[in-house]
Design an enzyme around this catalytic site. Sequence first.
Site, PDB file in Angstrom:
ATOM      1  N   HIS A 135       0.826  -1.211   0.000  1.00 10.81           N
ATOM      2  CA  HIS A 135       0.000   0.000   0.000  1.00 10.81           C
ATOM      3  C   HIS A 135       0.862   1.264   0.000  1.00 10.81           C
ATOM      4  CE1 HIS A 135      -3.148  -2.775   0.933  1.00 10.81           C
ATOM      5  NE2 HIS A 135      -2.703  -3.014   2.145  1.00 10.81           N
ATOM      6  N   HIS A 140      -6.854  -4.505  -1.389  1.00  9.38           N
ATOM      7  CA  HIS A 140      -6.103  -5.761  -1.356  1.00  9.38           C
ATOM      8  C   HIS A 140      -6.369  -6.599  -2.591  1.00  9.38           C
ATOM      9  CE1 HIS A 140      -6.512  -4.545   2.874  1.00  9.38           C
ATOM     10  NE2 HIS A 140      -5.258  -4.909   2.910  1.00  9.38           N
TER      11      HIS A 140
END
Lengths: 337, 210
Positions: free
Chosen positions: A60, A223
Amino acid sequence: MCLMKKLINDPADVVKEALLGIEAAHQDRVRVDHENKVVYRVDAPRAGKVGLVSGGGSGHEPMHGGFVGLGMLDAACAGEVFTSPVPDQMMAATKEVDGGAGVLHIVKNYTGDVLNFEMAAELAAAEAGVEVLSVVTDDDVAVQDSLYTAGRRGVGVTVLLEKIVGAAAEEGRSLGELAELATAVNRQGRSMGMALTSCTVPSAGSPTFDLPDDEMEVGIGIHGEPGRQRLPLAPAKDVAALLVDPILGDLPYGNGDPVIAFVNGMGGTPLIELYLMFNEVCQLLDKAGITVARSLVGNYITSLEMAGCSVTLLKVDDDLLRLWDAPVNTAGLRWGA
Amino acid sequence: MSTVDVSSVSGWLRSYAEAISEHAAELTELDAAIGDADHGTNMNRGMQAVVAAIDGGDFADVAALLKKAGLTMVSTVGGASGPLYGTFLLRLGGALDGASDITAEKFGAALRAGVEGVVARGKAELGDKTMYDAWVPALDAYDAAVASGADLPAALQAAAAAAARGRDETTAMVARKGRASYLGERSAGHQDPGATSTTLLLESAAAALS
């Protein structure tokens, strides 16, 4: 099935080697505990200041390691790609950054992150006597919030919250005050994301889901998990409405309310498209009578090489704006310092 | 005559590690459909660490071995699976602490204590499309087998078979826990990865503790 094309050596070493790079690039701001995979602010712990610890799966970037430094986090625990870190890491970080004023855990609402941070907080309190409070972010309107689901995901608001609460911690606010502020920020923010492509977890080697060239996923998380809805590809102005409308419908943003408007790239979308999207978002907000008091455009909470974006709106008051404007010096966000 | 001792429980954990390694790609694929494509990788990393801990350790009793295995899972797996499987093994070990001559009844009660730990942490209910949907029928089948006179291996066989049925039933369910719950109705039609790895754990137990 196409071959994975990534700038990596061994998939098993991706997180370890990226942390070596983060340390080498930003050693003026951070140091890295490679055994525990924790990025620390170079001058942590700060006596009398509440320590801010966050963390989560890797993939991320710049979140969370890129938000460690003056005015933001004191430590960020890096898990494997898209996998929560483990309690050992969070305990090490919690003990290390405690300057005597306690530690606030900033946790994104995913089952794994919540369970591991819970275990770490229990252990840190029992073993080291560190006072720990936690705030869980859950701003994603794509997920129906009910007693019967894991609840909404923590996404874009996490970035804004780490900045705002980081500034408040710098001012010397107490652990209780910071937890209250963090809870208020989370409550006043909402996000919604979409993807044009899937992404490939290095250890998996192939894309998490297949998405035809003429379709998009709306309501995705960070995700590579599929979204709630698959729709035909549409012009940016229609996509902007698909993201902004559910946000506005969820929080009663009223006429003249000031917001921080945040258009976030998922990692694989160029800035020219993010700015184009920001313009579309601004037009929609203008129509709704909402004032964009501050803005943030760029890749801040990403999902590997996924193309797409998310929109976050945070309703603000003067105190929040002042904290937003306060100096910050991290690899991912820097102004005034 | 079967015995639950350090040697046989080590054998169980080793055979589970082999099963996870063998099925890692399948578990990750199941997870990719409704989650985030890491269940096989994470469980494999954790069980390899458990095997290394067994190789490097000297354990006084079954409880010490299981606690070490649980802590190792918590420290190496991450995600939700680490705390959940870790808690299961820690509670299983805790329930067997000080027990000599571990009978089928004692082992069944310990399994149930382990699963209660999982529920306390994960707060899953039956039908949520989680590992709990494999655990509940497995525990019930185990207890029923013991009540009708089965020995430990036979009870574990019954538990493994029931877990497999529970696992298969997760396919039709709509997920209400974990990342799969974000998909809502779209999670139906896919087998739950957690129920799948739980079934492997019980199948390994049935094979190793015989």
